[in-house]
Write a protein that holds these residues in place. Structure first.
Motif, mmCIF file in Angstrom:
data_model
loop_
_atom_site.group_PDB
_atom_site.id
_atom_site.type_symbol
_atom_site.label_atom_id
_atom_site.label_comp_id
_atom_site.label_asym_id
_atom_site.label_seq_id
_atom_site.Cartn_x
_atom_site.Cartn_y
_atom_site.Cartn_z
ATOM 1 N N SER A 67 0.830 -1.204 0.000
ATOM 2 C CA SER A 67 0.000 0.000 0.000
ATOM 3 C C SER A 67 0.863 1.252 0.000
ATOM 4 O O SER A 67 0.523 2.261 -0.620
ATOM 5 C CB SER A 67 -0.929 0.006 1.212
ATOM 6 O OG SER A 67 -1.775 -1.128 1.187
ATOM 7 N N GLY A 70 1.908 1.788 -3.465
ATOM 8 C CA GLY A 70 0.809 2.325 -4.257
ATOM 9 C C GLY A 70 0.572 3.788 -3.986
ATOM 10 O O GLY A 70 0.261 4.573 -4.886
ATOM 11 N N ASP A 159 -13.746 -7.126 -3.332
ATOM 12 C CA ASP A 159 -13.892 -5.672 -3.416
ATOM 13 C C ASP A 159 -14.540 -5.130 -2.149
ATOM 14 O O ASP A 159 -15.667 -5.509 -1.804
ATOM 15 C CB ASP A 159 -14.762 -5.288 -4.613
ATOM 16 C CG ASP A 159 -14.059 -5.512 -5.939
ATOM 17 O OD1 ASP A 159 -12.816 -5.603 -5.930
ATOM 18 O OD2 ASP A 159 -14.748 -5.610 -6.976
ATOM 19 N N GLN A 174 -9.789 -3.121 -4.079
ATOM 20 C CA GLN A 174 -9.672 -4.545 -4.379
ATOM 21 C C GLN A 174 -8.621 -5.208 -3.498
ATOM 22 O O GLN A 174 -7.431 -4.944 -3.605
ATOM 23 C CB GLN A 174 -9.321 -4.757 -5.850
ATOM 24 C CG GLN A 174 -9.387 -6.226 -6.269
ATOM 25 C CD GLN A 174 -9.109 -6.413 -7.747
ATOM 26 O OE1 GLN A 174 -8.002 -6.134 -8.204
ATOM 27 N NE2 GLN A 174 -10.092 -6.882 -8.492
ATOM 28 N N GLN A 191 -4.914 -4.039 -4.187
ATOM 29 C CA GLN A 191 -4.439 -4.012 -5.557
ATOM 30 C C GLN A 191 -4.414 -2.608 -6.169
ATOM 31 O O GLN A 191 -3.515 -2.270 -6.928
ATOM 32 C CB GLN A 191 -5.328 -4.916 -6.424
ATOM 33 C CG GLN A 191 -4.954 -4.979 -7.894
ATOM 34 C CD GLN A 191 -3.770 -5.902 -8.144
ATOM 35 O OE1 GLN A 191 -3.108 -6.345 -7.215
ATOM 36 N NE2 GLN A 191 -3.506 -6.168 -9.405
ATOM 37 N N ASN A 192 -5.396 -1.792 -5.834
ATOM 38 C CA ASN A 192 -5.606 -0.554 -6.597
ATOM 39 C C ASN A 192 -5.549 0.698 -5.723
ATOM 40 O O ASN A 192 -6.290 1.653 -5.952
ATOM 41 C CB ASN A 192 -6.947 -0.612 -7.338
ATOM 42 C CG ASN A 192 -8.122 -0.814 -6.384
ATOM 43 O OD1 ASN A 192 -7.952 -1.269 -5.255
ATOM 44 N ND2 ASN A 192 -9.315 -0.472 -6.836
ATOM 45 N N ARG A 194 -3.172 2.832 -5.572
ATOM 46 C CA ARG A 194 -2.659 3.941 -6.383
ATOM 47 C C ARG A 194 -3.809 4.675 -7.075
ATOM 48 O O ARG A 194 -3.869 5.904 -7.058
ATOM 49 C CB ARG A 194 -1.673 3.428 -7.428
ATOM 50 C CG ARG A 194 -1.322 4.485 -8.463
ATOM 51 C CD ARG A 194 -0.354 3.987 -9.508
ATOM 52 N NE ARG A 194 -0.149 5.010 -10.540
ATOM 53 C CZ ARG A 194 0.834 4.986 -11.428
ATOM 54 N NH1 ARG A 194 1.721 4.016 -11.412
ATOM 55 N NH2 ARG A 194 0.931 5.936 -12.332
ATOM 56 N N GLU A 195 -4.733 3.918 -7.679
ATOM 57 C CA GLU A 195 -5.853 4.528 -8.388
ATOM 58 C C GLU A 195 -6.746 5.309 -7.423
ATOM 59 O O GLU A 195 -7.261 6.385 -7.763
ATOM 60 C CB GLU A 195 -6.666 3.465 -9.123
ATOM 61 C CG GLU A 195 -5.971 2.830 -10.313
ATOM 62 C CD GLU A 195 -4.904 1.812 -9.937
ATOM 63 O OE1 GLU A 195 -4.164 1.376 -10.828
ATOM 64 O OE2 GLU A 195 -4.806 1.456 -8.739
ATOM 65 N N TYR A 196 -6.916 4.762 -6.227
ATOM 66 C CA TYR A 196 -7.725 5.466 -5.225
ATOM 67 C C TYR A 196 -7.077 6.809 -4.871
ATOM 68 O O TYR A 196 -7.753 7.840 -4.833
ATOM 69 C CB TYR A 196 -7.865 4.609 -3.974
ATOM 70 C CG TYR A 196 -8.504 5.348 -2.811
ATOM 71 C CD1 TYR A 196 -9.884 5.516 -2.740
ATOM 72 C CD2 TYR A 196 -7.718 5.906 -1.809
ATOM 73 C CE1 TYR A 196 -10.462 6.214 -1.691
ATOM 74 C CE2 TYR A 196 -8.282 6.606 -0.764
ATOM 75 C CZ TYR A 196 -9.657 6.755 -0.704
ATOM 76 O OH TYR A 196 -10.216 7.457 0.327
#
Length: 338
Positions: A67, A70, A159, A174, A191-192, A194-196
């Motif tokens: 994390s 990310g 999720d 995720q 997993q995501n 970074r996108e958040y």
């Protein structure tokens, strides 16, 4: 380095484990060798303050490690960090923080799982980090899409559905679960993240830009009115004299009915704007400018009656402060826009 970036550099890593831990209890009627069972057990272990069980089903070290990566990737992808040097500086800075920060975050998770209390007074830094990623205000609404990876039967996905107020929408974090040799499933990363981070930062900048645009329009419109009033002030002095009561009465009426009233209206319009947290210092500056301008107008109006040197000195000192603060505000607004 910008203070916001310094704070955000460690932000939210602990929150990911807290989301896993504190997402509410979802009922699954499943066997104990499934990812659904792992999610159910994690949530129940937090309700029961059962740290031993929690750590069996969450590899906190791996979750925090991935994390953190990310988060750094999300921050260094920000458009505001257009300079390669700025991105490299941020990466170096975050690597210096990595070790001690992860230890602090893990201690906060220990406290939360064991007691249900983050102990904010002892973990002020962690609380700030949660705020920087917006996870402190996020609401966990559901856990969905729990499924085993078709390409790797020892990996699964789940999720965690967050509602993030700044995004004004749900965001699926995720979780990745891995199955060990004992067939037990364990959460190992998000997993995501970074996108958040990218979505939250983009939403915040959009809110800031919206505030800057609206505040800029208000200020520009009222500045035009001030310039008009100043022209009227000059015209009154052109045909009259401060030694004449008629002239001073006309100037007093202009100050009260136009200068002062316009600044009061400007303040009310600015006060009514929604203010993003990161725009609060600029907003406070605008409020201070308005207050000083109104006080200055009051002094000028009073001087038209008393003709006292102390009164005009007070008025001029305040208007000089207004001019200096307006320059500061323009510089701050420009920096915030970029």
């Amino acid at each position: 380095m910008d203070k916001r970036i310094k704070m955000a550099a460690g932000a939210g890593v602990a929150a990911l484990a807290l989301v896993v831990a504190g997402g509410g209890y979802y009922h699954f009627h499943v066997s104990n060798d499934t990812p659904e069972f792992a999610i159910k057990t994690i949530q129940q272990s937090v309700e029961d303050h059962d740290a031993k069980t929690f750590y069996r089903f969450v590899d906190v070290d791996k979750v925090l490690d991935s994390s953190y990566d990310g988060l750094v990737e999300g921050l260094t992808s920000m458009e505001t960090l257009s300079s390669p040097d700025a991105k490299e500086t941020l990466k170096e800075f975050t690597q210096v923080l990595r070790g001690p920060l992860l230890l602090t975050l893990k201690a906060a998770i220990d406290s939360y799982v064991a007691t249900g209390d983050l102990k904010a007074e002892e973990n002020i830094g962690v609380v700030e980090l949660l705020e920087r990623t917006g996870l402190n205000d996020a609401e966990v609404r559901d856990v969905k899409n729990i499924q085993i990876n078709d390409a790797n039967k020892n990996e699964a996905f789940a999720d965690v559905i967050l509602f993030q107020p700044e995004l004004n929408k749900e965001f699926p974090l995720q979780l990745i679960l891995a199955r060990g040799a004992d067939k037990q499933w364990q959460v190992v990363r998000v997993q995501n993240f970074r996108e958040y981070v990218e979505d939250v930062m983009a939403a915040r900048q959009a809110n800031i830009n919206d505030y800057l645009a609206k505040a800029g329009e208000i200020n520009a419109r009222h500045e035009a009115k001030v310039r008009e009033a100043e022209q009227k002030y000059g015209m009154i002095l052109t045909v009259g004299s401060l030694s004449q009561k008629k002239t001073r009465d006309e100037l007093k009426a202009l100050i009260d009915d136009e200068f002062k009233k316009d600044w009061e209206e400007r303040k009310q319009e600015l006060f009514s704007l929604p203010v993003p947290k990161d725009a609060q210092p600029l907003h406070n500056l605008y409020m201070r400018i308005c207050d000083l301008a109104i006080e200055s107008a009051n002094d000028y109006s009073k001087w038209m009656d008393d003709n006292n040197a102390a009164t005009i000195k007070s008025a001029e000192e305040k208007i000089h402060q207004v001019q200096a603060l307006m320059e500061d505000a323009a510089t701050l607004a420009k920096r915030m826009a970029s």
